[in-house]
Enzyme design. Structure first.
Site, PDB file in Angstrom:
ATOM      1  N   GLU A 178       0.832  -1.200   0.000  1.00  0.00           N
ATOM      2  CA  GLU A 178       0.000   0.000   0.000  1.00  0.00           C
ATOM      3  C   GLU A 178       0.869   1.254   0.000  1.00  0.00           C
ATOM      4  OE1 GLU A 178      -3.255  -0.098   2.809  1.00  0.00           O
ATOM      5  OE2 GLU A 178      -3.255  -2.299   2.812  1.00  0.00           O
ATOM      6  N   TYR A 179       0.260   2.368  -0.394  1.00  0.00           N
ATOM      7  CA  TYR A 179       0.936   3.670  -0.466  1.00  0.00           C
ATOM      8  C   TYR A 179       2.075   3.665  -1.490  1.00  0.00           C
ATOM      9  CZ  TYR A 179      -1.657   4.239   3.861  1.00  0.00           C
ATOM     10  OH  TYR A 179      -2.653   4.264   4.799  1.00  0.00           O
ATOM     11  N   MET A 241      -9.787  -4.326  -2.111  1.00  0.00           N
ATOM     12  CA  MET A 241      -9.895  -3.981  -0.686  1.00  0.00           C
ATOM     13  C   MET A 241     -11.092  -3.052  -0.467  1.00  0.00           C
ATOM     14  SD  MET A 241      -5.920  -3.721   0.565  1.00  0.00           S
ATOM     15  CE  MET A 241      -5.415  -2.472  -0.625  1.00  0.00           C
ATOM     16  N   THR A 242     -12.272  -3.609  -0.669  1.00  0.00           N
ATOM     17  CA  THR A 242     -13.510  -2.827  -0.627  1.00  0.00           C
ATOM     18  C   THR A 242     -14.018  -2.696   0.810  1.00  0.00           C
ATOM     19  OG1 THR A 242     -14.455  -4.924  -1.446  1.00  0.00           O
ATOM     20  CG2 THR A 242     -14.363  -3.078  -2.975  1.00  0.00           C
ATOM     21  N   TYR A 243     -13.250  -1.974   1.583  1.00  0.00           N
ATOM     22  CA  TYR A 243     -13.605  -1.666   2.966  1.00  0.00           C
ATOM     23  C   TYR A 243     -12.798  -0.459   3.422  1.00  0.00           C
ATOM     24  CZ  TYR A 243      -9.877  -5.217   2.957  1.00  0.00           C
ATOM     25  OH  TYR A 243      -8.755  -5.966   2.648  1.00  0.00           O
ATOM     26  N   GLU A 244     -13.074   0.007   4.625  1.00  0.00           N
ATOM     27  CA  GLU A 244     -12.415   1.167   5.238  1.00  0.00           C
ATOM     28  C   GLU A 244     -12.894   2.508   4.685  1.00  0.00           C
ATOM     29  OE1 GLU A 244      -9.450   0.999   8.025  1.00  0.00           O
ATOM     30  OE2 GLU A 244     -11.328  -0.114   8.163  1.00  0.00           O
TER      31      GLU A 244
END
Length: 385
Positions: A178-179, A241-244
């Site tokens: 990530e990032y 990553m379909t959350y947060e």
């Protein structure tokens, strides 16, 4: 199976009588502790129910197809929780392996051998999850840049991944970076492709986790380095990553609102074949203290079963947002107002509906550290051939 919403006056026994099923089974399947109190508005999964349904009930139907189901877990997971969950998984993502700037692979601090062994005992593939976590436990884009743009370090990391998979008997690698910097978009995709080529020679797949984008030009450090088209080609399959949306430092809202999740899926399908996409599903919720103050407020992560118990303890009714397809409630404790969003079988049913509607590969859960038995029973009911 039936998804039932608890109404005023309901008891475990009255629901069991109405649907001609065992009260003990309802309590077990939905993890309702003695003395079996219920929250108005809570969703219960009723297996083997036999009753003329009302308009408020949801009948669970078999999609007629199987689906891959993966779950992420740390090595400190309860052995009992893992054993309860493994029968419903195809893949266990062991979180996580790191690496140095020289490409040396760093195993988890705790021994993960029991997870690999248990997974194999249940016929589940143990997957090595690779992350660029720095010494502070945060994702480091500087570490990513140094390794994926250095042929020597990259070659060493890939070679050590091959050795680890071979020696420890993993059955795949998941790349969860990530990032990623925008300028590393192509080098990262190349890295994933090279990891795949090496791991595929062992007969195992490579997956990659994708931040929830809705366009090619979406701005932000989470999105600019993730090229859906390139990564969809580079990996055997992807995890969205379909959350947060609702998260620790953000304002109160659903963790995975179905309308937003759908937007990500529809964009992903323009870049990646459906059979290569796993839908990410959160296995947790958040409890915010109000008022929310950006930069100061911090939500507490809670389990889905814990959320219902909070509603019961506080004597409040659980609401359901029909747009986000997510349960929520508010309560007051010690003079402070709280807002809670979490997942239940209604919200999970909606996400399974997306998997079925778009014929996706399957689901991947972040994470399985807490048992949510009704979820797994619902999955079994909806994806059994």
């Amino acid at each position: 199976m039936v998804i039932y919403t608890v109404r005023p006056g309901d008891t475990l026994d009255s629901i069991a009588d109405r649907y001609n099923i065992s009260a003990n089974d309802i309590a077990y399947d939905n993890q309702i502790p003695y003395p079996y109190a219920l929250a108005i508005g809570a969703s219960l999964l009723l297996a083997d129910a036999s009753y003329t349904l009302t308009s408020e009930d949801i009948l669970v139907s078999d999609s007629g197809r199987s689906a891959y189901s993966g779950g992420y877990a740390y090595p400190f997971i309860s052995r009992w929780v893992l054993e309860q969950t493994l029968p419903y998984l195809t893949d266990l993502f062991i979180f996580s392996y790191g690496f140095t700037t020289e490409g040396e692979l760093i195993p988890p601090t705790l021994d993960d051998t029991f997870m690999i062994t248990l997974a194999k005992n249940y016929g589940v593939a143990p997957i090595l999850t690779l992350t660029p976590l720095g010494p502070d436990g945060m994702f480091s884009n500087a570490l990513i840049t140094q390794v994926i743009n250095n042929e020597t370090a990259k070659a060493r990391l890939i070679a050590e991944l091959v050795d680890q998979v071979t020696e420890r008997e993993f059955e795949g690698v998941d790349v969860d970076f990530e990032y990623i910097l925008a300028e590393d978009r192509i080098p990262f995709a190349t890295f994933v492709s090279e990891v795949r080529a090496a791991i595929n020679t062992l007969g195992y797949p490579v997956s990659v986790a994708l931040a929830p984008k809705t366009s090619d030009t979406q701005a932000g450090v989470l999105y600019e380095g993730k090229d859906y088209a390139l990564l969809g080609e580079a990996a055997d399959y992807v995890l969205l990553m379909t959350y947060e949306w609702g998260y620790t430092y953000g304002p109160p809202m659903a963790v995975a609102p179905l309308n937003k999740v759908r937007e990500v899926v529809e964009y992903a399908l323009t870049k990646i074949p459906a059979e290569k996409i796993n839908l990410g599903i959160p296995n947790y919720g958040y409890d915010w203290t109000l008022p929310f103050v950006r930069g100061t407020s911090k939500a507490q992560s809670i389990g889905n079963i814990e959320a219902v118990q909070i509603a019961i303890a506080q004597g409040v009714e659980i609401q359901f947002d029909t747009v986000a397809q997510s349960p929520f409630f508010t309560y007051i404790q010690d003079g402070l107002t709280h807002e809670v969003w979490f997942e239940d079988v209604r919200s999970i049913h909606g996400k399974f509906g997306l998997v079925q509607e778009y014929k996706l590969r399957g689901m991947s859960y972040w994470q399985i550290m807490r048992l949510f038995r009704a979820n797994w029973l619902l999955q079994e009911g909806e994806f059994s051939e």
